[in-house]
Design a protein around this motif. Structure first.
Motif, PDB file in Angstrom:
ATOM      1  N   GLN A  58      -2.210  63.744 112.996  1.00 24.22           N
ATOM      2  CA  GLN A  58      -3.359  63.220 113.724  1.00 24.22           C
ATOM      3  C   GLN A  58      -4.144  62.218 112.891  1.00 24.22           C
ATOM      4  O   GLN A  58      -4.774  61.311 113.428  1.00 24.22           O
ATOM      5  N   SER A  59      -4.080  62.369 111.554  1.00 24.17           N
ATOM      6  CA  SER A  59      -4.770  61.437 110.672  1.00 24.17           C
ATOM      7  C   SER A  59      -3.845  60.374 110.106  1.00 24.17           C
ATOM      8  O   SER A  59      -4.301  59.305 109.702  1.00 24.17           O
ATOM      9  N   CYS A  60      -2.557  60.673 110.047  1.00 25.84           N
ATOM     10  CA  CYS A  60      -1.603  59.747 109.431  1.00 25.84           C
ATOM     11  C   CYS A  60      -0.319  59.746 110.248  1.00 25.84           C
ATOM     12  O   CYS A  60       0.434  60.727 110.221  1.00 25.84           O
ATOM     13  N   ALA A  61      -0.086  58.654 110.966  1.00 27.33           N
ATOM     14  CA  ALA A  61       1.076  58.578 111.844  1.00 27.33           C
ATOM     15  C   ALA A  61       2.388  58.604 111.069  1.00 27.33           C
ATOM     16  O   ALA A  61       3.437  58.901 111.642  1.00 27.33           O
ATOM     17  N   ALA A  62       2.345  58.285 109.755  1.00 23.41           N
ATOM     18  CA  ALA A  62       3.565  58.290 108.954  1.00 23.41           C
ATOM     19  C   ALA A  62       4.070  59.705 108.684  1.00 23.41           C
ATOM     20  O   ALA A  62       5.233  59.883 108.334  1.00 23.41           O
ATOM     21  N   VAL A  63       3.208  60.694 108.816  1.00 23.34           N
ATOM     22  CA  VAL A  63       3.623  62.084 108.631  1.00 23.34           C
ATOM     23  C   VAL A  63       4.322  62.555 109.895  1.00 23.34           C
ATOM     24  O   VAL A  63       3.753  62.467 110.991  1.00 23.34           O
TER      25      VAL A  63
END
Length: 344
Positions: A58-63
């Motif tokens: 939700q905070s980092c689309a790369a995860v």
């Protein structure tokens, strides 16, 4: 603002995550707060979620999300499905033939021949009147309530799967008893097979084989039931008295002579106990395997659940328990005879 936006900013991973970490789709709570003209609600420390893949995404689309991981596992299995099927199909096809032939063979024998034959087998294997009478009364009872055919189908599947499990499991157990390295390698595999939920056995097999193929449920039953006979064969041979082995060495016996003339006969009670447990676990898995077209009493239980027929489900369950008691008492009585003969 997502829960872990501050963590991403503090670690300087905004560029890796793909830009401004605050520029993310809003949650329902955030949308409601903005519609009411209020500030974005802050997450209480008591409500702080674990930094899981979904929470960090939700905070980092790369995860990647957890769904991405499970989808990768699925795609990986589907990628090797066809090559694996090419190898496994010819290896496992004889199992389908054996199961189909056993079903046809057991069902083609008339009841007035099959029931006396089972009673004779029970008498010669146990030499106990009580067990023999129990076998006769139980099968007559199941025939009287029209559950005989289902019980015979279940018995035929257990017969084939138990024989194969024993033929595979006893040599594996012997090999484990003679090699500490193999034992250390096999124990994690056996632990996994023993603790894996029964339904999970069916998941990959459904993708590999057709539901109409008998080997689908046959492989699941064998994998589930083979563990006890392997473990107890290994344990029984390792528990043979060292003095007996030294005496065999003193007589100049070869390793093969020691194995089949000393170790296996002395370990036979443990091996028979493993076979007993394998039979019981085969029966348990036959019921679960009815979900993938395994015939027998499990189909009746499944029909009782699907159609909400309480009586059918309970009576079928009672017949399964009755069959389990027959197999358990018969194998234990045979085990006690073997044990007595070894002590004599």
């Amino acid at each position: 603002m997502a829960t872990y936006d501050g963590l991403i900013e503090a670690t300087g991973l905004e560029d890796w995550c793909g830009g401004d970490v605050g520029d993310k789709p809003l949650t329902m709570a955030e949308l409601m707060a903005r519609a009411q003209g209020g500030a974005t609600p802050e997450t209480s420390i008591l409500d702080l979620p674990f930094p899981s893949l979904d929470a960090l995404n939700q905070s980092c689309a790369a995860v990647p999300r957890s769904r991405d991981m499970t989808e990768a596992v699925e795609q990986g299995f589907l990628a090797i499905k066809d090559p694996l099927k090419v190898v496994l199909d010819p290896l496992t096809q004889p199992l389908s033939w054996l199961l189909d032939w056993a079903l046809i063979g057991f069902q083609s024998v008339p009841w007035f021949i099959m029931i006396p034959a089972l009673v004779i087998v029970a008498w010669f294997s146990t030499k106990k009147v009580g067990v023999t009478v129990l076998v006769a009364v139980s099968f007559i009872f199941m025939a009287f309530i029209d559950f005989y055919d289902d019980a015979i189908m279940t018995l035929s599947i257990i017969f084939v799967c138990t024989i194969i499990a024993v033929l595979l499991g006893v040599p594996i157990g012997i090999a484990m008893s003679r090699s500490n390295t193999l034992q250390r390698a096999m124990i994690p595999v056996l632990d996994m097979l023993q603790t894996l939920p029964t339904f999970v056995y069916l998941v990959p097999l459904i993708f590999l084989f057709s539901v109409t193929e008998s080997k689908l449920y046959g492989i699941a039953i064998i994998l589930y039931a083979i563990v006890p006979v392997i473990r107890l064969t290994d344990l029984g041979i390792r528990l043979v008295d060292k003095d007996v082995i030294e005496a065999a060495d003193a007589f100049g016996m070869s390793n093969r002579q020691k194995l089949w003339g000393v170790q296996v006969p002395l370990a036979l009670p443990n091996i028979m106990a493993g076979i007993n447990q394998t039979i019981m676990m085969s029966l348990a898995m036959v019921v679960i395997a009815s979900l993938v077209s395994a015939p027998g009493l499990g189909v009746k239980v499944l029909a009782g659940i699907r159609n909400l027929e309480l009586g059918v489900g309970l009576v079928a369950g009672f017949c399964i328990v009755l069959l389990a008691v027959l197999l358990d008492r018969s194998t234990k009585a045979a085990l006690s005879r073997i044990d007595s003969s070894e002590r004599a």
